[in-house]
Design a protein around this motif. Structure first.
Motif, PDB file in Angstrom:
ATOM      1  N   LEU A  21       0.829  -1.204   0.000  1.00  0.00           N
ATOM      2  CA  LEU A  21       0.000   0.000   0.000  1.00  0.00           C
ATOM      3  C   LEU A  21       0.864   1.256   0.000  1.00  0.00           C
ATOM      4  O   LEU A  21       0.595   2.214  -0.728  1.00  0.00           O
ATOM      5  N   CYS A  22       1.930   1.249   0.773  1.00  0.00           N
ATOM      6  CA  CYS A  22       2.848   2.385   0.832  1.00  0.00           C
ATOM      7  C   CYS A  22       3.576   2.562  -0.506  1.00  0.00           C
ATOM      8  O   CYS A  22       3.717   3.692  -0.990  1.00  0.00           O
ATOM      9  N   ALA A  24       2.494   1.626  -3.438  1.00  0.00           N
ATOM     10  CA  ALA A  24       1.510   2.104  -4.411  1.00  0.00           C
ATOM     11  C   ALA A  24       1.254   3.597  -4.221  1.00  0.00           C
ATOM     12  O   ALA A  24       1.101   4.333  -5.194  1.00  0.00           O
ATOM     13  N   GLY A  25       1.231   4.052  -2.977  1.00  0.00           N
ATOM     14  CA  GLY A  25       1.053   5.477  -2.714  1.00  0.00           C
ATOM     15  C   GLY A  25       2.217   6.303  -3.221  1.00  0.00           C
ATOM     16  O   GLY A  25       2.027   7.368  -3.811  1.00  0.00           O
ATOM     17  N   SER A  28       2.090   6.281  -7.112  1.00  0.00           N
ATOM     18  CA  SER A  28       1.020   7.115  -7.663  1.00  0.00           C
ATOM     19  C   SER A  28       1.298   8.596  -7.447  1.00  0.00           C
ATOM     20  O   SER A  28       0.824   9.427  -8.225  1.00  0.00           O
ATOM     21  N   VAL A  39      -5.137   8.820  -4.706  1.00  0.00           N
ATOM     22  CA  VAL A  39      -4.603   7.474  -4.459  1.00  0.00           C
ATOM     23  C   VAL A  39      -3.341   7.556  -3.607  1.00  0.00           C
ATOM     24  O   VAL A  39      -3.142   6.746  -2.692  1.00  0.00           O
ATOM     25  N   SER A  40      -2.498   8.548  -3.865  1.00  0.00           N
ATOM     26  CA  SER A  40      -1.270   8.668  -3.082  1.00  0.00           C
ATOM     27  C   SER A  40      -1.568   9.073  -1.644  1.00  0.00           C
ATOM     28  O   SER A  40      -0.930   8.581  -0.710  1.00  0.00           O
ATOM     29  N   GLY A  43      -2.851   5.889  -0.070  1.00  0.00           N
ATOM     30  CA  GLY A  43      -1.789   4.891   0.067  1.00  0.00           C
ATOM     31  C   GLY A  43      -0.754   5.250   1.106  1.00  0.00           C
ATOM     32  O   GLY A  43      -0.142   4.374   1.718  1.00  0.00           O
ATOM     33  N   LEU A  44      -0.533   6.536   1.342  1.00  0.00           N
ATOM     34  CA  LEU A  44       0.441   6.945   2.347  1.00  0.00           C
ATOM     35  C   LEU A  44      -0.218   7.310   3.675  1.00  0.00           C
ATOM     36  O   LEU A  44       0.449   7.311   4.712  1.00  0.00           O
TER      37      LEU A  44
END
Length: 59
Positions: A21-22, A24-25, A28, A39-40, A43-44
């Motif tokens: 998830l991190c 991907a953040g 993005s 999304v970022s 994700g963060l």
């Protein structure tokens, strides 16, 4: 005798999910604006919330 079940996913499943998830953040955040920004942030933000939640005392 029952075969011993692997505890790999039980131990490393949640940390791997948080890491994905991190990542991907972060990825993005590099891609662009608009939806990618949302999304970022998601994700963060989720790993940050989980980290702060772990620091709070339990009731």
């Amino acid at each position: 005798m029952k075969p011993r079940q692997s505890s790999f996913w039980r131990v490393f499943g949640l940390p791997m999910g948080i890491g994905v998830l991190c990542a991907a953040g972060l990825f993005s955040a590099l891609l662009g604006d608009g939806l990618w920004d949302a999304v970022s942030w998601l994700g963060l933000g989720v790993p940050c919330v989980l980290g702060v939640r772990g620091l709070l005392p339990r009731r």
